[in-house]
Scaffold this motif. Structure first.
Motif, PDB file in Angstrom:
ATOM      1  N   TYR A 298       0.813  -1.220   0.000  1.00  0.00           N
ATOM      2  CA  TYR A 298       0.000   0.000   0.000  1.00  0.00           C
ATOM      3  C   TYR A 298       0.846   1.269   0.000  1.00  0.00           C
ATOM      4  CZ  TYR A 298      -3.582  -3.370   1.259  1.00  0.00           C
ATOM      5  OH  TYR A 298      -4.426  -4.443   1.252  1.00  0.00           O
ATOM      6  N   VAL A 300       3.098   2.730  -1.993  1.00  0.00           N
ATOM      7  CA  VAL A 300       3.164   3.619  -3.162  1.00  0.00           C
ATOM      8  C   VAL A 300       1.874   4.431  -3.274  1.00  0.00           C
ATOM      9  CG1 VAL A 300       3.334   3.731  -5.686  1.00  0.00           C
ATOM     10  CG2 VAL A 300       4.841   2.204  -4.416  1.00  0.00           C
ATOM     11  N   GLY A 301       0.736   3.785  -3.053  1.00  0.00           N
ATOM     12  CA  GLY A 301      -0.546   4.496  -3.111  1.00  0.00           C
ATOM     13  C   GLY A 301      -0.646   5.576  -2.038  1.00  0.00           C
ATOM     14  N   VAL A 302      -0.240   5.240  -0.823  1.00  0.00           N
ATOM     15  CA  VAL A 302      -0.270   6.210   0.273  1.00  0.00           C
ATOM     16  C   VAL A 302       0.635   7.388  -0.054  1.00  0.00           C
ATOM     17  CG1 VAL A 302       0.402   6.588   2.687  1.00  0.00           C
ATOM     18  CG2 VAL A 302      -0.825   4.510   2.050  1.00  0.00           C
ATOM     19  N   ILE A 305      -0.636   9.913  -2.605  1.00  0.00           N
ATOM     20  CA  ILE A 305      -1.681  10.796  -2.087  1.00  0.00           C
ATOM     21  C   ILE A 305      -1.071  11.851  -1.160  1.00  0.00           C
ATOM     22  CG2 ILE A 305      -3.706  10.895  -0.588  1.00  0.00           C
ATOM     23  CD1 ILE A 305      -4.491   8.129  -1.768  1.00  0.00           C
TER      24      ILE A 305
ATOM     25  N   TYR B  37      -5.214   2.910  -9.328  1.00  0.00           N
ATOM     26  CA  TYR B  37      -4.222   2.174  -8.545  1.00  0.00           C
ATOM     27  C   TYR B  37      -4.430   2.405  -7.046  1.00  0.00           C
ATOM     28  CZ  TYR B  37       0.231   0.746  -6.564  1.00  0.00           C
ATOM     29  OH  TYR B  37       1.190   0.154  -5.784  1.00  0.00           O
ATOM     30  N   VAL B  38      -4.688   3.649  -6.641  1.00  0.00           N
ATOM     31  CA  VAL B  38      -4.805   3.926  -5.204  1.00  0.00           C
ATOM     32  C   VAL B  38      -6.141   3.444  -4.624  1.00  0.00           C
ATOM     33  CG1 VAL B  38      -3.219   5.891  -5.348  1.00  0.00           C
ATOM     34  CG2 VAL B  38      -5.670   6.312  -5.364  1.00  0.00           C
ATOM     35  N   GLN B  40      -6.855   0.585  -4.243  1.00  0.00           N
ATOM     36  CA  GLN B  40      -6.507  -0.556  -3.385  1.00  0.00           C
ATOM     37  C   GLN B  40      -6.531  -0.195  -1.900  1.00  0.00           C
ATOM     38  OE1 GLN B  40      -2.432  -1.516  -2.718  1.00  0.00           O
ATOM     39  NE2 GLN B  40      -1.721  -0.170  -4.323  1.00  0.00           N
TER      40      GLN B  40
END
Lengths: 484, 95
Positions: A298, A300-302, A305, B37-38, B40
């Motif tokens: 998680y 990279v997603g965090v 943002i 992608y986010v 997830q």
């Protein structure tokens, strides 16, 4: 005798103190080397030889970094020099003050020398987002040097800098250091003042050194660390000698291998080099323990943002009023802002500001930003749990070796995934270092691979000791690229 | 694929960035993939988890209320795109 520019900082200083050569000799040799190789590498944006020479002539070699030239990433302010962040937005900007790290380098006798290329506003992993030039990897000049501190890493690798300062928001020191075969340290959050570093993502940014050896990184950290009232996030800690554990071995060290850092899709040659390096640590006496950081996927997603949200706020200061680019003949104030920012910023910066603005906007804040902050807590807890069992983590720095220039520019998501092993460090605020651990063969090129050690927050002394023990035993830092 | 909720032009206007038609089209598609992608993150249960805003929980950093040296006026104005009479010149704000 090898050339002056091949020496590490500690060797250079030993030469000064034995009277074999002077800081002016070193600076002249360095400038000659830059003139010879930088046309092929393009690491430097500018440099001021006369000012540096005047400083070298007066240098006190008994100071901790007396007479040592240090290259500076173009995001860190040096009084009177340009500071563009490799952006057209800051073309012509002259720094009105020294960043705290620069004041500290000067007080320790070092000479800030040269402005180093980077991804625009530190947004990127390849230095291709510079508005001015593409820096090339000294091991294969058709490939990227990594980023965002690509100039800082490539110059050290090409022996056209002894050491440099970079900044690391999601891997921007460690990843280019890995891809260029040099050592790069991201200190813990709060260890080094960011005053005078152009802000990208304030809860993640940290300044750190890139050098040929772990020892040189430790010497620079000794100088730049410390509380600064200009940066309220810098921590007030007792004085510490970061070289204290250098020269030791790995006997009794507990090293954790996070199983989530060996993923499908990573370059199998890179994986194999890192596995060999882990075995080497075991032979050197370390106990290897498998650990789990369950929320790794998680990160990279965090990051994309939180980092873009913070960037959208930080880069709001570029309004074309007090400094920076201003559009000609605006119709009104809105047109002034919109065209100044359109003309000044490059594509990646615009993309990230838009993403950051979106995740903070009314109606989406909870779904994206607040949720990302909560997942950030889970990622931090993963590390806290792991560090209860081990002294440091050992893993790859990057899932791949240096890729070709242009290969990923049209695919931002793929570029973002290149940071998969470095990003969580910044989210957790811990420290990390990349040291060379071998080479892989791609086409006809031999490309360096980086081994990453991660330590708990403020545990740099131990982390540097572990990295140094591996580095000396493995010997990869003595290899250098053959640049024309 | 493009995110149904993201209107790149609208957000760019909030961020005060003019976009060409080409940029708007490219960014719409690229950022749509990033947002996909986010997504997830929504598969995780975060109920009861405190958000982390900062790596170090440092609060209320204070210092003595005494004046410190700051930038001189000439230095502050030196990088201004447009200045006159020791002031920044701005684009007209009031119609």
């Amino acid at each position: 005798m090898s050339e002056l520019t091949d020496l590490s900082i500690s060797e250079l200083q030993a030469g000064f103190r034995r009277g074999e050569f002077t800081p002016s000799d070193a600076l002249r040799a360095l400038e000659a080397r830059i003139s010879a190789v930088d046309p092929a590498i393009d690491a430097y944006l500018s440099r001021d030889f006369q000012t540096a020479l005047a400083a070298a002539e007066k240098a006190d070699i008994n100071l901790p970094l007396g007479g040592v030239p240090v290259g500076i990433k173009d995001a860190i302010n040096v009084l009177g020099e340009s500071c563009t962040c490799s952006s057209k937005m800051l073309a012509g900007f002259k720094s009105p003050y020294d960043a705290t790290v620069i004041s500290k380098l000067r007080a320790a006798g070092a000479i800030p020398y040269g402005r180093l290329n980077m991804d625009e506003f530190a947004m990127g992993s390849s230095t291709e987002n510079s508005a001015y030039k593409k820096t090339r990897n000294p091991w294969d000049t058709t490939r990227i040097p990594g980023g965002s501190s690509g100039g800082s890493a490539a110059s050290v690798a090409a022996r056209e800098a002894f050491a440099t300062l970079g900044s690391d928001t999601g891997g921007s020191i460690r990843q280019p250091a890995a891809l260029c075969g040099v050592v790069g340290l991201k200190p813990s959050y709060g260890r080094v003042s960011r005053y005078g570093l152009v802000a990208f993502a304030s809860s993640l940014d940290q300044i750190g050194p890139i050098a040929r050896t772990t020892r040189d990184c430790a010497s620079i950290l000794n100088v730049i660390a410390g509380k600064d009232f200009h940066d309220s996030t810098s921590l007030d800690l007792p004085g510490e000698d970061f070289t204290a554990k250098l020269g030791g071995d790995l006997k009794g060290a507990k090293l954790g291998v996070p199983k989530e850092y060996f993923v499908d899709g990573m370059n199998p040659q890179v994986r194999s080099k890192v596995e060999v390096a882990i075995k080497r640590c075991q032979e050197l006496g370390a106990e290897i323990i498998e650990v789990s950081l369950p929320h790794t996927s998680y990160a990279v997603g965090v990051y994309y943002i939180i980092a873009t949200a913070e960037a959208s706020a930080n880069l709001a200061r570029f309004d074309g009023v007090r400094y920076g680019h201003r559009a000609k003949n605006p119709r009104d104030l809105l047109d002034h802002y919109m065209r100044s920012r359109d003309e000044g910023f490059g594509s990646e910066v615009k993309r990230r500001i838009i993403l950051g603005t979106y995740v903070l906007s009314s109606g989406y804040y909870d779904a994206y930003y607040l949720r990302a902050q909560k997942v950030r807590t889970l990622i931090r807890q993963d590390f806290t749990n792991a560090f209860e069992k081990v002294d440091a983590l050992i893993c790859p720095t990057s899932p791949d070796a240096a890729f070709k220039i242009g290969e990923r520019v049209d695919d931002p998501l793929r570029m973002y995934l290149a940071d998969i092993f470095t990003i969580a460090t910044n989210l957790a605020g811990i420290c990390g270092i990349s040291v060379p651990c071998g080479f892989v063969k791609e086409d006809d090129a031999h490309l360096p691979v980086g081994l990453q050690f991660l330590g708990k927050a403020l545990d740099e002394t131990r982390l540097l000791g572990i990295a140094d023990a591996y580095e000396r035993a493995s010997g990869f830092t003595t290899q250098r690229p053959h640049v024309v | 694929m493009s995110s149904p909720n993201l209107d790149v032009r609208d957000v760019a206007r909030l961020a005060r960035i003019e976009l060409t038609d080409e940029e708007a089209t490219t960014f719409q598609a690229q950022l749509g993939r990033v947002l996909e992608y986010v997504e997830q993150l929504k598969t995780l249960d975060v109920s009861g988890v405190e958000p982390t805003a900062h790596a170090n929980p440092v609060f209320n950093v204070l210092r003595e209320d005494v004046s410190q040296p700051g930038l001189l006026r000439e230095a502050a104005l030196a990088n201004a795109p447009h200045s006159a009479n020791n002031l920044f010149v701005v684009t007209k704000v009031i119609e």
